[in-house]
Write an enzyme that holds these catalytic residues in place. Structure first.
Site, PDB file in Angstrom:
ATOM      1  N   TYR A   1      31.601  43.145  31.646  1.00  0.00           N
ATOM      2  CA  TYR A   1      31.992  43.449  33.024  1.00  0.00           C
ATOM      3  C   TYR A   1      33.458  43.855  33.132  1.00  0.00           C
ATOM      4  O   TYR A   1      34.301  43.247  32.470  1.00  0.00           O
ATOM      5  CB  TYR A   1      31.761  42.200  33.874  1.00  0.00           C
ATOM      6  CG  TYR A   1      32.217  42.353  35.299  1.00  0.00           C
ATOM      7  CD1 TYR A   1      31.406  42.988  36.226  1.00  0.00           C
ATOM      8  CD2 TYR A   1      33.455  41.881  35.716  1.00  0.00           C
ATOM      9  CE1 TYR A   1      31.817  43.140  37.533  1.00  0.00           C
ATOM     10  CE2 TYR A   1      33.870  42.034  37.028  1.00  0.00           C
ATOM     11  CZ  TYR A   1      33.053  42.660  37.929  1.00  0.00           C
ATOM     12  OH  TYR A   1      33.462  42.817  39.225  1.00  0.00           O
TER      13      TYR A   1
ATOM     14  N   TRP B   1      36.693  46.512  35.344  1.00  0.00           N
ATOM     15  CA  TRP B   1      37.201  47.720  35.999  1.00  0.00           C
ATOM     16  C   TRP B   1      37.859  48.645  35.003  1.00  0.00           C
ATOM     17  O   TRP B   1      38.999  49.076  35.217  1.00  0.00           O
ATOM     18  CB  TRP B   1      38.145  47.341  37.133  1.00  0.00           C
ATOM     19  CG  TRP B   1      37.414  46.977  38.370  1.00  0.00           C
ATOM     20  CD1 TRP B   1      36.657  45.849  38.578  1.00  0.00           C
ATOM     21  CD2 TRP B   1      37.346  47.731  39.581  1.00  0.00           C
ATOM     22  NE1 TRP B   1      36.128  45.876  39.842  1.00  0.00           N
ATOM     23  CE2 TRP B   1      36.538  47.011  40.479  1.00  0.00           C
ATOM     24  CE3 TRP B   1      37.900  48.951  39.990  1.00  0.00           C
ATOM     25  CZ2 TRP B   1      36.263  47.474  41.766  1.00  0.00           C
ATOM     26  CZ3 TRP B   1      37.630  49.400  41.275  1.00  0.00           C
ATOM     27  CH2 TRP B   1      36.822  48.670  42.145  1.00  0.00           C
TER      28      TRP B   1
HETATM   29  N1  LIG Z   1      40.511  33.502  40.642  1.00  0.00           N
HETATM   30  C1  LIG Z   1      39.963  34.694  40.865  1.00  0.00           C
HETATM   31  N2  LIG Z   1      39.413  35.373  39.842  1.00  0.00           N
HETATM   32  C2  LIG Z   1      38.865  36.580  40.053  1.00  0.00           C
HETATM   33  C3  LIG Z   1      38.855  37.158  41.344  1.00  0.00           C
HETATM   34  C4  LIG Z   1      39.426  36.409  42.423  1.00  0.00           C
HETATM   35  O1  LIG Z   1      39.420  36.843  43.592  1.00  0.00           O
HETATM   36  N3  LIG Z   1      39.976  35.191  42.132  1.00  0.00           N
HETATM   37  N4  LIG Z   1      38.294  38.389  41.542  1.00  0.00           N
HETATM   38  C5  LIG Z   1      37.236  38.781  40.634  1.00  0.00           C
HETATM   39  C6  LIG Z   1      36.897  40.189  40.807  1.00  0.00           C
HETATM   40  S1  LIG Z   1      36.357  40.631  42.361  1.00  0.00           S
HETATM   41  C7  LIG Z   1      36.913  41.089  39.804  1.00  0.00           C
HETATM   42  S2  LIG Z   1      36.285  42.646  40.086  1.00  0.00           S
HETATM   43  C8  LIG Z   1      37.391  40.719  38.457  1.00  0.00           C
HETATM   44  C9  LIG Z   1      38.198  41.836  37.797  1.00  0.00           C
HETATM   45  O2  LIG Z   1      38.159  41.685  36.445  1.00  0.00           O
HETATM   46  P1  LIG Z   1      38.343  42.957  35.461  1.00  0.00           P
HETATM   47  O3  LIG Z   1      37.703  44.156  36.036  1.00  0.00           O
HETATM   48  O4  LIG Z   1      37.902  42.524  34.115  1.00  0.00           O
HETATM   49  O5  LIG Z   1      39.913  43.117  35.509  1.00  0.00           O
HETATM   50  P2  LIG Z   1      40.877  44.307  35.060  1.00  0.00           P
HETATM   51  O6  LIG Z   1      42.206  43.678  34.984  1.00  0.00           O
HETATM   52  O7  LIG Z   1      40.717  45.468  35.971  1.00  0.00           O
HETATM   53  O8  LIG Z   1      40.369  44.644  33.596  1.00  0.00           O
HETATM   54  C10 LIG Z   1      40.028  45.908  33.146  1.00  0.00           C
HETATM   55  C11 LIG Z   1      40.408  46.001  31.683  1.00  0.00           C
HETATM   56  O9  LIG Z   1      39.887  47.213  31.152  1.00  0.00           O
HETATM   57  C12 LIG Z   1      40.873  47.812  30.307  1.00  0.00           C
HETATM   58  N5  LIG Z   1      40.594  49.255  30.274  1.00  0.00           N
HETATM   59  C13 LIG Z   1      40.982  50.202  31.166  1.00  0.00           C
HETATM   60  N6  LIG Z   1      40.514  51.405  30.804  1.00  0.00           N
HETATM   61  C14 LIG Z   1      39.810  51.232  29.669  1.00  0.00           C
HETATM   62  C15 LIG Z   1      39.083  52.107  28.836  1.00  0.00           C
HETATM   63  O10 LIG Z   1      38.992  53.309  29.068  1.00  0.00           O
HETATM   64  N7  LIG Z   1      38.466  51.568  27.751  1.00  0.00           N
HETATM   65  C16 LIG Z   1      38.553  50.255  27.435  1.00  0.00           C
HETATM   66  N8  LIG Z   1      37.928  49.808  26.368  1.00  0.00           N
HETATM   67  N9  LIG Z   1      39.256  49.393  28.218  1.00  0.00           N
HETATM   68  C17 LIG Z   1      39.862  49.874  29.320  1.00  0.00           C
HETATM   69  C18 LIG Z   1      42.178  47.460  30.956  1.00  0.00           C
HETATM   70  O11 LIG Z   1      43.244  47.562  30.031  1.00  0.00           O
HETATM   71  C19 LIG Z   1      41.915  46.029  31.449  1.00  0.00           C
HETATM   72  O12 LIG Z   1      42.287  45.072  30.501  1.00  0.00           O
HETATM   73  O13 LIG Z   1      38.204  39.548  38.551  1.00  0.00           O
HETATM   74  C20 LIG Z   1      37.527  38.479  39.169  1.00  0.00           C
HETATM   75  N10 LIG Z   1      38.313  37.258  39.017  1.00  0.00           N
HETATM   76  N1  LIG Z   2      45.611  46.395  45.284  1.00  0.00           N
HETATM   77  C1  LIG Z   2      44.424  45.939  44.889  1.00  0.00           C
HETATM   78  N2  LIG Z   2      43.300  46.316  45.553  1.00  0.00           N
HETATM   79  C2  LIG Z   2      42.102  45.827  45.180  1.00  0.00           C
HETATM   80  C3  LIG Z   2      41.949  44.964  44.074  1.00  0.00           C
HETATM   81  C4  LIG Z   2      43.140  44.564  43.394  1.00  0.00           C
HETATM   82  O1  LIG Z   2      43.103  43.780  42.422  1.00  0.00           O
HETATM   83  N3  LIG Z   2      44.352  45.071  43.828  1.00  0.00           N
HETATM   84  N4  LIG Z   2      40.700  44.524  43.692  1.00  0.00           N
HETATM   85  C5  LIG Z   2      39.533  45.279  44.172  1.00  0.00           C
HETATM   86  C6  LIG Z   2      38.286  44.518  44.000  1.00  0.00           C
HETATM   87  S1  LIG Z   2      37.483  44.575  42.501  1.00  0.00           S
HETATM   88  C7  LIG Z   2      37.715  43.831  44.997  1.00  0.00           C
HETATM   89  S2  LIG Z   2      36.303  42.940  44.707  1.00  0.00           S
HETATM   90  C8  LIG Z   2      38.290  43.828  46.341  1.00  0.00           C
HETATM   91  C9  LIG Z   2      38.438  42.382  46.832  1.00  0.00           C
HETATM   92  O2  LIG Z   2      38.405  42.348  48.206  1.00  0.00           O
HETATM   93  P1  LIG Z   2      38.446  40.911  48.908  1.00  0.00           P
HETATM   94  O3  LIG Z   2      37.559  39.986  48.183  1.00  0.00           O
HETATM   95  O4  LIG Z   2      38.216  41.114  50.341  1.00  0.00           O
HETATM   96  O5  LIG Z   2      39.963  40.523  48.605  1.00  0.00           O
HETATM   97  P2  LIG Z   2      40.659  39.086  48.469  1.00  0.00           P
HETATM   98  O6  LIG Z   2      42.106  39.369  48.391  1.00  0.00           O
HETATM   99  O7  LIG Z   2      40.052  38.262  47.401  1.00  0.00           O
HETATM  100  O8  LIG Z   2      40.308  38.365  49.829  1.00  0.00           O
HETATM  101  C10 LIG Z   2      40.596  38.950  51.090  1.00  0.00           C
HETATM  102  C11 LIG Z   2      41.266  37.947  51.983  1.00  0.00           C
HETATM  103  O9  LIG Z   2      40.424  36.815  52.129  1.00  0.00           O
HETATM  104  C12 LIG Z   2      41.254  35.693  52.329  1.00  0.00           C
HETATM  105  N5  LIG Z   2      40.490  34.467  52.118  1.00  0.00           N
HETATM  106  C13 LIG Z   2      40.258  33.803  50.964  1.00  0.00           C
HETATM  107  N6  LIG Z   2      39.539  32.688  51.195  1.00  0.00           N
HETATM  108  C14 LIG Z   2      39.292  32.660  52.518  1.00  0.00           C
HETATM  109  C15 LIG Z   2      38.590  31.761  53.373  1.00  0.00           C
HETATM  110  O10 LIG Z   2      38.041  30.752  52.952  1.00  0.00           O
HETATM  111  N7  LIG Z   2      38.520  32.095  54.690  1.00  0.00           N
HETATM  112  C16 LIG Z   2      39.115  33.194  55.204  1.00  0.00           C
HETATM  113  N8  LIG Z   2      38.966  33.436  56.504  1.00  0.00           N
HETATM  114  N9  LIG Z   2      39.819  34.028  54.431  1.00  0.00           N
HETATM  115  C17 LIG Z   2      39.890  33.768  53.108  1.00  0.00           C
HETATM  116  C18 LIG Z   2      42.398  35.935  51.369  1.00  0.00           C
HETATM  117  O11 LIG Z   2      43.555  35.232  51.779  1.00  0.00           O
HETATM  118  C19 LIG Z   2      42.587  37.441  51.417  1.00  0.00           C
HETATM  119  O12 LIG Z   2      43.650  37.824  52.254  1.00  0.00           O
HETATM  120  O13 LIG Z   2      39.585  44.417  46.370  1.00  0.00           O
HETATM  121  C20 LIG Z   2      39.681  45.618  45.637  1.00  0.00           C
HETATM  122  N10 LIG Z   2      41.002  46.198  45.904  1.00  0.00           N
HETATM  123 MO   LIG Z   3      35.933  42.948  42.380  1.00  0.00          MO
END
Ligand SMILES: Nc1nc2c(c(=O)[nH]1)N[C@H]1C(S)=C(S)[C@@H](COP(=O)(O)OP(=O)(O)OC[C@H]3O[C@@H](n4cnc5c(=O)[nH]c(N)nc54)[C@H](O)[C@@H]3O)O[C@H]1N2
Ligand SMILES: Nc1nc2c(c(=O)[nH]1)N[C@H]1C(S)=C(S)[C@@H](COP(=O)(O)OP(=O)(O)OC[C@H]3O[C@@H](n4cnc5c(=O)[nH]c(N)nc54)[C@H](O)[C@@H]3O)O[C@H]1N2
Ligand SMILES: [Mo]
Length: 777
Positions: A115, A117
Site C-alpha cells: 500500500y 502513495w
Molecule cells: N497516525 C496516522 N497514521 C496514518 C494516517 C493518519 O492520519 N494518522 N494516515 C494514513 C493514510 S490516510 C495514508 S494514505 C497513509 C500514507 O502512507 P504512504 O502512502 O505509505 O505514505 P507516503 O509517505 O506517501 O509513502 C510513499 C512512499 O513511496 C515512495 N515512492 C514514491 N514514488 C515511488 C516510485 O515511483 N517507486 C517506488 N518504488 N517508490 C516510490 C516514496 O519515497 C515514499 O516513501 O498513512 C496512514 N497513516
Molecule cells: N498536504 C497534504 N494533503 C493531503 C495529505 C497529506 O499528507 N498532506 N494526505 C492525503 C490523504 S492520503 C488523505 S487520506 C487525506 C486525509 O484527509 P482527512 O482524513 O480528512 O485529513 P486529517 O488531517 O487526518 O483529518 C482532518 C481533520 O479531522 C480532524 N479530526 C481528527 N479527529 C477528529 C475527531 O475525532 N473529531 C473531529 N470533529 N475532527 C477530528 C483533524 O484535526 C483534522 O483537522 O488528505 C490527503 N491530502
Molecule cells: Mo490516505
C-alpha cells in the site's frame, strides 16, 4: 531521453499538481506550479530536494545478516549494517529466494499488497508493477481497503449503495448558489487539497475562497483550529469537541430535532429504511438513555446550548455537512459517517442542491465539476493468463497477520484466516511511517524470511529490509497523468527532467527483468513488447477514443509529446449542475439506491446479521478504549492529522522542513493550559510517551487546540535511538498510536484513538539522524 536544453522548463506533474521544472540538463535547479493559482503550494518547490537529496538510495544494498545466509537470514532487521551489491546480484538473490519461498509455501506466503502513495502517473505505478510481476509468477497476497477511509468506504455501501468518499460531489457552483450553512466536520481542506491521487487540478482551494467571501454561515468542527479555520478567519466559527466523540454530538443534535419536531418526517418515510428502530435508540425508548443535548454535552465537550443551536440552525437553513475523514480513522470509525448521513437524512436535504452531506470536498477537489474529457488508460496489475491476488488482507491488519499466521478473524461479515506471510515486498509505500504502533511493527517485521523494499529514499522501511533497490523518482522518467480525480480537468505530460540518479532504475524495468529471470519469455509477457514511450502512446490513444465519445479530440501523440503543454478539457454545462442523489430524491422508487431496501439504511439488516458488538446495526455511540473518558489525570488525546508541507512522509527531508520543524524535529501542538501544567514553553523539546513507545518533538504552544489534546502530524520519519531507550528523535507519531481495527466490519486504521503522556524533555541533546543514509551507503 533527459531534456538537454537549459532554457525551457520541463512540464511534469506530481500528486501536488502540474509543475514546471528548470534544469541545466544534469541537475534540477528549481520547480514551480504550472497552473495559474492564487494559492502557492509549497510542495511544488521541492523537486530539486527530491532528486538530489542526500538520503536517496544510490545503489542496490543488502543487509549483512541476510547476505550471510539468504535462506535463513541472521541478525535483526533495523539493527544491521548494509552492504553494496550489484543489480545483477540483487536480482539474482531475489529471484532465488522468491522461487524457494513460493515453492515451499505457495503464493499466499508472498505479500505484495504494498500500500502507498507512490508517485502519480498512469504507467510507473510501483505497486501495480510489483503485482504484475507477481501475477506472472503465480499470484500473491494483496490488500483490501486503504488507510484513508478504511471505515467509511466499507460502511457507506450498506447505507447508501456507494462508498461516497471517492465519488463526485454536488458541484461547487450549486453549493455557492444554494447552501446557507456549510459545516466542515473533521475536514481541513486547506491542507488536504494540496494533493490528489492523480495530480491535483488545484481548483478546490479557489472554491473554498469563494465560500469564504459568500457571507454564508460557516462552521468547522475539529479539536484543532486547523489551517482552514485560520484561512476563513472571522467568517468561520470553530467548535472543538473532544476527539472521538462526534457521534455523541450528532446524536445530541438529532435528539434536539426530534424534541422540536424539526426532523423531516416525509423524507425519512420516503427515502430511508429503519429510522423507527434508530429513533427508539435516540430517544432512549430501547435502552433507557435519551441521547439528548444534555447527555451529549459532557461526552463531546460542546455546551448543551450550542448543540441545541446547531439543531435549530441546521434544520432552518439549507445545510451542507462536509465530512472529512480524520474522525473515522478511529476505533468504531464506522459510526461517524453513518451518523452524519443519518443526521443529514433527518434534516431531509439529501439530494437538494447545496443541502445534505458530502464526504469528498476536502479531497482531490471534489465538487469541482467533471469535464468532458479524454481520460487516460493506465497500467494494469496482472499479465494475461496470470494469477491475481489469491488472498487479501485488510490493509491495516498487516501486523496482526504477521503475528498470527493462520489465525481466524472476522472481516465484513466473513470468517477469514490470515495467510502465513514469509516474503514481503514493498514498492511505493512507506509502511514504517504509515502503520500504527511502530515498535510492534518492528517486532512483527522480524518474522518474514525475506523483505525487499523498492525505494527512492532511505526511509525507515528501507532500513528494515533485507534488500533495498534504488528507484527513480518520477522526474527521471516519462509518464502521463490526468489532473483532478473527479474533474479530469487536464491531461498532462510528465516529461523526464534529468537522467536516473546513481544506479536508480524504474520499477517497470526492475520487474521486467525479474520476469525474464522467472521464466523464458517473461519479459515479453510482462512488457507486452512495449517500452515506456510505446505504453504512453497506448494510454494516450485510448484516451483519444474515450474523448471522441465526449466530443473531445486530442492531437497526435508525437505532436502532443513534443509540445510540452498540458491539454485542458472542455467544461460540461450538465456536470456543472450535478446534484448528488437528485434522481433518488425525486423518485426513490424509480431510482432506488443499491442498498437492500433501495433506500438510505439507517438500520441495516445485513450488518445486524453479522452480530458485531463493535459495529451495531444502526449508528450508535460507543466509547473508544482510549479517549478523554478513560484518560488518567495528565493523559492527553493524541491527534495525528495530515501535514501541510508533506504528503505523509514524502518530502520530510526537503527544505520545506525549515518552515515547520521546531527544535529540529516534528512540531507538537499543545494548549497553553497543558504547557503550563508541565512547565513547557514554546520551542521546548518535549517527550511524549505511552506504553507503546516514546518520541521527542518541538513544542508549539497555542490556543488553537482543545486543552487536553495534542497534535503530531503524521508522516515524520521514525528515528529510533536504541542507545536512549528507543526514543524517536524526530517525533514520528505512529510510535505512539494504537494498532487496533476500527471494528471487525472494516478493520480500518484507528490511529486517532490514542492517549499519551507528555513532559518537558530534560535528557541529553539528541540530534535527528533520520535523513542520514546508512554509513555504508
Ligand atoms: N497516525 C496516522 N497514521 C496514518 C494516517 C493518519 O492520519 N494518522 N494516515 C494514513 C493514510 S490516510 C495514508 S494514505 C497513509 C500514507 O502512507 P504512504 O502512502 O505509505 O505514505 P507516503 O509517505 O506517501 O509513502 C510513499 C512512499 O513511496 C515512495 N515512492 C514514491 N514514488 C515511488 C516510485 O515511483 N517507486 C517506488 N518504488 N517508490 C516510490 C516514496 O519515497 C515514499 O516513501 O498513512 C496512514 N497513516
Ligand atoms: N498536504 C497534504 N494533503 C493531503 C495529505 C497529506 O499528507 N498532506 N494526505 C492525503 C490523504 S492520503 C488523505 S487520506 C487525506 C486525509 O484527509 P482527512 O482524513 O480528512 O485529513 P486529517 O488531517 O487526518 O483529518 C482532518 C481533520 O479531522 C480532524 N479530526 C481528527 N479527529 C477528529 C475527531 O475525532 N473529531 C473531529 N470533529 N475532527 C477530528 C483533524 O484535526 C483534522 O483537522 O488528505 C490527503 N491530502
Ligand atoms: Mo490516505
Amino acid at each position: 531521453m533527459a531534456n538537454s536544453s537549459s532554457s525551457k522548463p520541463v512540464l511534469t506533474a506530481a500528486h501536488w499538481g502540474p509543475m514546471l521544472v528548470e534544469t541545466d540538463g544534469e541537475r534540477v535547479l528549481s520547480s514551480r506550479g504550472a497552473l495559474e493559482s492564487r494559492h502557492l503550494n509549497s510542495l511544488q518547490t521541492a523537486v530539486p530536494d527530491q532528486v538530489h537529496s542526500k538520503t536517496r538510495v544510490r545503489y542496490p544494498m543488502a543487509r549483512k545478516g541476510f547476505l550471510a545466509s539468504p535462506d535463513k537470514p541472521q541478525g535483526v532487521r533495523g539493527q544491521d549494517e548494509y552492504v553494496r551489491i550489484s543489480w545483477d546480484e540483487a536480482l539474482r538473490l531475489i529471484d532465488t529466494q522468491h522461487r524457494r519461498i513460493r515453492e515451499s509455501a505457495g503464493p499466499s506466503a508472498i505479500f505484495a499488497g504494498s500500500y502507498g502513495w507512490r508517485s502519480n502517473g498512469v504507467f510507473h505505478k510501483a505497486a501495480t508493477l510489483l503485482q504484475r510481476y507477481m501475477s506472472l509468477a503465480g499470484g500473491y497476497t494483496g490488500h483490501s481497503g486503504d488507510y484513508s477511509t478504511g471505515a467509511a468506504q466499507v460502511i457507506m455501501p450498506y447505507v447508501l449503495g456507494g462508498n461516497e468518499v471517492y465519488q463526485q460531489q454536488t458541484s461547487w457552483p450549486l453549493v455557492l448558489e444554494h447552501s446557507d450553512v456549510v459545516v466542515l466536520w473533521s475536514a481541513n481542506p486547506l491542507n488536504t487539497l494540496k494533493i490528489a491521487w492523480n495530480a491535483s487540478d488545484e481548483q478546490g482551494i479557489g472554491w473554498f475562497e469563494k465560500l469564504k467571501r459568500s457571507g454564508k454561515r460557516l462552521i468547522c468542527i475539529d479539536p484543532m483550529r486547523s489551517e482552514t479555520v485560520d484561512f476563513f478567519g472571522d467568517s468561520m466559527e470553530w467548535l472543538a469537541p473532544h476527539m472521538g466523540t462526534d457521534v455523541a454530538l450528532m446524536l445530541g443534535i438529532a435528539h434536539t430535532l426530534v424534541e422540536n419536531d424539526w426532523h423531516d418526517r416525509a423524507f425519512l418515510a420516503a427515502c430511508t429504511h429503519g429510522y423507527a428502530i434508530f429513533a427508539d435508540y435516540l430517544t432512549g425508548a430501547s435502552d433507557g438513555v435519551a441521547k439528548d443535548a444534555a447527555w451529549a454535552a459532557p461526552i463531546c465537550g460542546i455546551p448543551e446550548s450550542t448543540i441545541r443551536e446547531l439543531a435549530q440552525l441546521f434544520s432552518q437553513n439549507r445545510t451542507l455537512l462536509m465530512g472529512g475523514w480524520g474522525m473515522q480513522r478511529q476505533q468504531y470509525g464506522e459510526q461517524k459517517h453513518w451518523m452524519l448521513v443519518t443526521l443529514a437524512a433527518m434534516l431531509g436535504q439529501i439530494g437538494t442542491p447545496g443541502g445534505g452531506f458530502g464526504l469528498s470536498y476536502h479531497f482531490a477537489n471534489g465538487g469541482n465539476p467533471t469535464r468532458r474529457a479524454a481520460v487516460l488508460a493506465s497500467m494494469q496489475g496482472s499479465v494475461k493468463d496470470g494469477t491475481d491476488a489469491v488472498e487479501k488482507i485488510p490493509v491495516a491488519r498487516i501486523v496482526e497477520a504477521l503475528e498470527n499466521p493462520g489465525g481466524e478473524y472476522q472481516h465484513n461479515g466473513q470468517q477469514k484466516r490470515f495467510p502465513d506471510i514469509r516474503f514481503v515486498w514493498w514498492a511505493g509505500g512507506a509502511n514504517f511511517t504509515h502503520h500504527q504502533d511502530t515498535n510492534r511493527l518492528i517486532r512483527a517485521w522480524q518474522k518474514p524470511e525475506l523483505v525487499v523494499i523498492s525505494e527512492c529514499f532511505w526511509t525507515a522501511a528501507a532500513r528494515h529490509a533485507d534488500i533495498v533497490l534504488p528507484i527513480t523518482t518520477s522526474f527521471e522518467r516519462n509518464d502521463l497523468t490526468m489532473t483532478g480525480d473527479y474533474s479530469n480537468q487536464h491531461l498532462v505530460p510528465m516529461k523526464q527532467v534529468v537522467a536516473p540518479q546513481g544506479e536508480a532504475r524504474n520499477d517497470f524495468d526492475v520487474f521486467a527483468e525479474l520476469s525474464e529471470r522467472w521464466e523464458a519469455g517473461g519479459m515479453a509477457r510482462f512488457t507486452e513488447g512495449k517500452d515506456e514511450m510505446a505504453w504512453l502512446e497506448t494510454f494516450y490513444t485510448i484516451a483519444g477514443e474515450r474523448g471522441a465519445a465526449q466530443g473531445v479530440t486530442l492531437p497526435p501523440f508525437a505532436e502532443f509529446w513534443e509540445a510540452n503543454q498540458l491539454i485542458e478539457m472542455p467544461e460540461s454545462e450538465k456536470n456543472a449542475r450535478f446534484v448528488r442523489f437528485a434522481a433518488f430524491r425525486e423518485d426513490p422508487q424509480g431510482n432506488p439506491l443499491s442498498t437492500p431496501s433501495g433506500k438510505i439504511e439507517i438500520y441495516s439488516e445485513r450488518i445486524a446479521a453479522f452480530g458485531y458488538a463493535d459495529c451495531p446495526p444502526h449508528p450508535s455511540w460507543i466509547a473508544p478504549d482510549e479517549w478523554h473518558g478513560s484518560a488518567e489525570p495528565g493523559q492527553l488525546e493524541l491527534l495525528s492529522s495530515h501535514p501541510a508541507h508533506r504528503l505523509h512522509s514524502q518530502l520530510n527531508y526537503a527544505h520545506l522542513r525549515e518552515q515547520y520543524a521546531v527544535a529540529g524535529r516534528e512540531p507538537l501542538t499543545l494548549n497553553p493550559e497543558d504547557a503550563r501544567a508541565r512547565g513547557i514553553e514554546n520551542g521546548d523539546v518535549v517527550r511524549v510517551w505511552n506504553d507503546r513507545g516514546q518520541v521527542l518533538a518541538g513544542a508549539v504552544v497555542t490556543d488553537g487546540i482543545r486543552p487536553g489534546t495534542v497534535c503530531l502530524h503524521q508522516g515524520a520519519w521514525p528515528d529510533l535511538d536504541r542507545d536512549n531507550g528507543g526514543v524517536c528523535k524526530n517525533g514520528a507519531v505512529n510510535v505512539l498510536t494504537r494498532d487496533v481495527p476500527t471494528s471487525r466490519l472494516s478493520n480500518g486504521c484507528a490511529a486517532n484513538s490514542s492517549l499519551v503522556w507528555m513532559e518537558k524533555y530534560r535528557g541529553p541533546a539528541l540530534t535527528v539522524t533520520a535523513f542520514d543514509p546508512p554509513a555504508s551507503a
